[in-house]
Design an enzyme around this catalytic site. Sequence first.
Site, PDB file in Angstrom:
ATOM      1  N   ARG A  16     -18.943 -58.301   7.903  1.00 43.34           N
ATOM      2  CA  ARG A  16     -18.570 -57.328   6.353  1.00 43.34           C
ATOM      3  C   ARG A  16     -17.619 -56.745   6.551  1.00 43.34           C
ATOM      4  O   ARG A  16     -16.724 -57.616   6.969  1.00 43.34           O
ATOM      5  CB  ARG A  16     -19.376 -55.853   8.116  1.00 43.34           C
ATOM      6  CG  ARG A  16     -17.997 -55.937   9.058  1.00 43.34           C
ATOM      7  CD  ARG A  16     -18.795 -54.840   9.659  1.00 43.34           C
ATOM      8  NE  ARG A  16     -18.839 -53.343   9.415  1.00 43.34           N
ATOM      9  CZ  ARG A  16     -20.068 -52.625   9.323  1.00 43.34           C
ATOM     10  NH1 ARG A  16     -21.363 -53.006   9.215  1.00 43.34           N
ATOM     11  NH2 ARG A  16     -19.709 -51.497   8.524  1.00 43.34           N
TER      12      ARG A  16
ATOM     13  N   LYS B  73     -20.728 -44.613   7.291  1.00 42.78           N
ATOM     14  CA  LYS B  73     -21.336 -43.259   6.885  1.00 42.78           C
ATOM     15  C   LYS B  73     -21.141 -42.283   7.374  1.00 42.78           C
ATOM     16  O   LYS B  73     -21.502 -41.047   7.391  1.00 42.78           O
ATOM     17  CB  LYS B  73     -22.703 -43.822   6.410  1.00 42.78           C
ATOM     18  CG  LYS B  73     -22.588 -45.014   5.035  1.00 42.78           C
ATOM     19  CD  LYS B  73     -24.848 -44.280   4.407  1.00 42.78           C
ATOM     20  CE  LYS B  73     -25.088 -45.830   4.693  1.00 42.78           C
ATOM     21  NZ  LYS B  73     -25.906 -45.930   5.101  1.00 42.78           N
TER      22      LYS B  73
ATOM     23  N   GLU C 208     -29.816 -46.627   4.521  1.00 43.36           N
ATOM     24  CA  GLU C 208     -30.491 -46.408   4.749  1.00 43.36           C
ATOM     25  C   GLU C 208     -29.638 -45.349   4.310  1.00 43.36           C
ATOM     26  O   GLU C 208     -28.103 -45.109   4.167  1.00 43.36           O
ATOM     27  CB  GLU C 208     -29.533 -46.005   6.316  1.00 43.36           C
ATOM     28  CG  GLU C 208     -30.712 -44.732   6.931  1.00 43.36           C
ATOM     29  CD  GLU C 208     -30.362 -44.453   8.472  1.00 43.36           C
ATOM     30  OE1 GLU C 208     -29.652 -44.880   9.279  1.00 43.36           O
ATOM     31  OE2 GLU C 208     -30.612 -43.852   8.642  1.00 43.36           O
TER      32      GLU C 208
HETATM   33  P1  ATP Z   1     -22.836 -47.826   7.730  1.00 41.53           P
HETATM   34  O1  ATP Z   1     -22.276 -48.224   8.984  1.00 41.53           O
HETATM   35  O2  ATP Z   1     -22.156 -47.467   7.055  1.00 41.53           O
HETATM   36  O3  ATP Z   1     -23.639 -46.055   7.622  1.00 41.53           O
HETATM   37  P2  ATP Z   1     -25.142 -49.427   8.422  1.00 41.53           P
HETATM   38  O4  ATP Z   1     -25.215 -51.311   7.712  1.00 41.53           O
HETATM   39  O5  ATP Z   1     -25.556 -48.558   8.719  1.00 41.53           O
HETATM   40  O6  ATP Z   1     -23.390 -48.652   7.257  1.00 41.53           O
HETATM   41  P3  ATP Z   1     -26.621 -49.164   6.244  1.00 41.53           P
HETATM   42  O7  ATP Z   1     -27.030 -48.616   4.661  1.00 41.53           O
HETATM   43  O8  ATP Z   1     -27.896 -49.515   6.254  1.00 41.53           O
HETATM   44  O9  ATP Z   1     -25.406 -49.256   6.281  1.00 41.53           O
HETATM   45  O10 ATP Z   1     -26.242 -51.067   5.606  1.00 41.53           O
HETATM   46  C1  ATP Z   1     -26.768 -51.538   3.914  1.00 41.53           C
HETATM   47  C2  ATP Z   1     -26.348 -52.698   3.799  1.00 41.53           C
HETATM   48  O11 ATP Z   1     -25.288 -52.733   3.461  1.00 41.53           O
HETATM   49  C3  ATP Z   1     -26.789 -53.308   5.426  1.00 41.53           C
HETATM   50  O12 ATP Z   1     -27.495 -54.624   4.809  1.00 41.53           O
HETATM   51  C4  ATP Z   1     -25.529 -53.908   5.088  1.00 41.53           C
HETATM   52  O13 ATP Z   1     -25.643 -55.082   5.914  1.00 41.53           O
HETATM   53  C5  ATP Z   1     -24.686 -53.389   4.489  1.00 41.53           C
HETATM   54  N1  ATP Z   1     -23.088 -53.361   4.722  1.00 41.53           N
HETATM   55  C6  ATP Z   1     -22.705 -51.950   5.091  1.00 41.53           C
HETATM   56  N2  ATP Z   1     -21.768 -52.060   5.617  1.00 41.53           N
HETATM   57  C7  ATP Z   1     -21.288 -52.821   5.117  1.00 41.53           C
HETATM   58  C8  ATP Z   1     -19.886 -53.477   5.208  1.00 41.53           C
HETATM   59  N3  ATP Z   1     -19.043 -52.827   5.193  1.00 41.53           N
HETATM   60  N4  ATP Z   1     -19.513 -54.814   4.619  1.00 41.53           N
HETATM   61  C9  ATP Z   1     -20.497 -55.685   3.954  1.00 41.53           C
HETATM   62  N5  ATP Z   1     -21.775 -55.205   4.332  1.00 41.53           N
HETATM   63  C10 ATP Z   1     -22.080 -53.791   4.870  1.00 41.53           C
HETATM   64 MG    MG Z   2     -26.808 -47.635   8.969  1.00 40.51          MG
END
Ligand code: ATP
Ligand code: MG
Length: 563
Positions: free
Chosen positions: A261, A271, A36
């Site tokens: 993760r 984020k 996102e």
């Molecule tokens: P955040 O909480 O940092 O916003 P998110 O999962 O909401 O993380 P996205 O931008 O939606 O962030 O994630 C993009 C991709 O990265 C998704 O497929 C998510 O599963 C993966 N991802 C995010 N954080 C991690 C992590 N700590 N380890 C492995 N993969 C991750």
């Molecule tokens: Mg997210």
Amino acid sequence: MTHAAPPKRDFIRELVAEDVATGRFHRAPATRFPPEPNGYLHIGHAKSILLNFGIAREFDGRCNLRFDDTNPATEDMRYVESIQEDVRWLGFEWDGLFFASDYFEKLYEIAELLVKKGKAYVDSQSEEEIRTNRGTVTTPGVDSPYRNRSVDENLDLLRRMRAGEFPDGAHVLRAKIDMAHPNMIMRDTLLMRIRHFDHYRRGDTWPIYPLYDFAHGLSDAFEGITRSLCTLEFKDNREIYEWLVNEAGFENPPTQIEFARLELDYTVLSKRKLLRLVNEGFVSGWDDPRMPTIAGLRRRGVTPEGLRNFAEAIGVARKPARTELATFEHYVRDDLNMRVPRVMCVVNPLKVVLTNYPEGEGEQLEASYYPHDVPLTGSRPVPFSRELYIEREDFMENPPKKFFRLAPGREVRLRYGYFITCTDVVKDSAGEIEELRCTYDPATRGGDAPDGRKVQGTIHWVSARHALDAELRLYDKLFTVPNPDDLPEGQEFTDVLNPNSLVVVPNAKIEPSVGADPVGSRYQFERTGYFMTDPVDSREGRPVFNRTVTLRDTWAKLKGQPG
Ligand code: ATP
Ligand code: MG
């Protein structure tokens, strides 16, 4: 230069190999990385990028970059740009570039299809009522009074939702599944909501926004993804994922697989939390070298190879686990060790005057850039003269037994230079050591005594007259506790920030050879650490160096210990 281990066969790669063998999807393996655009990518995303793009590469498949931009309140074009830059910096190129916000029309068509099939309805309960009527894990939910609206009424309301006739919150579109479903997410999942908001790409032209569950799996299906890889928190969403791609009529639809993760000690990987650090001024920006963002790590001097080696080494598993910071640093250091030149920088200078070296004269000493165990060669001249700087810590007036460096009457080797012997200690009126008087032995040029005499210490130095002034930024852990996401009640992550995460050394002395190097050059400062010139704050004649990582490798030591 370094040899990355071949990617491990994790449980996901096993499944993909099976897909290829059985022809299950009737198409090549296809993955996607779906961030996102509401912040910069962090090291956790690097794990996901390596997995998704790595699988595509290894299995001759495809990997898309898809922006999951269905929340108009938080997204921005600057994040879209930074994410593309970071993926490329990591060494990957997407096969297709997509935006979920381009799928709004297609998703809407599926919404109508579901309504026509009697599989979705427009609910007009308030947000509050919807929440209460969902029930709990132990009690079933309650059917909405609007649940049995006719197809025609639902269709009419949905069309008017799309036409922008209703205010935010007036109606939502829900899947018609089962309000007593044991999986809470399946209790008439919310699919679309009304949002009159300026979307960063669609402006205010589109008033209804798909929720995560509705957008995600179907976007995968539109792109022909085979395996949709996500982190464990989405385990319970798998059921609605499958329900939707099946109800929408996709043949050989993608399936979701969850993995653990990355959770890294002494940092936060969310984020939302990283945005707070930026907005509340705890760091200088998304690319502050203390941030676990890819932009921060890049500015700090981490190489894409180091980051990739780390992500590959920790592998992919189903079980949640935390990773030690020392593990990450080990891979960063391991890569830098094999590629960066060694130079001399004095962090905390103490003047040394060689009393028997002719005044006004000087010479160039040849110093090799790399040690013997590194497969690179090269050297540079280092100026030597009567006045030098050495590290204050390399001298002790009253040394304890195990101190092998400089002390009154003691002889040490200057790296690439001569043996010197300390003859006098000059102090100021306050009793602070101001400078040292030493003699040098001209016969030891290059570092060895023809008479075979040995010294116990070798120290680094710079010529006072030739040295450049430099600012060093020494970074440490951003937080004082290993898991800032898990704190006692009443504390939040911003309460456990490390006040010493950045120490600035304003006046280090560095050998002049680095003055000709481009910004962004990386080095090992001998006996001190790995550094890179800061690409933002360095100025002509006044370089700023970020310490990427220290020299000590606690992790390798721990691993080497028996038992
Ligand atoms: P955040 O909480 O940092 O916003 P998110 O999962 O909401 O993380 P996205 O931008 O939606 O962030 O994630 C993009 C991709 O990265 C998704 O497929 C998510 O599963 C993966 N991802 C995010 N954080 C991690 C992590 N700590 N380890 C492995 N993969 C991750
Ligand atoms: Mg997210």
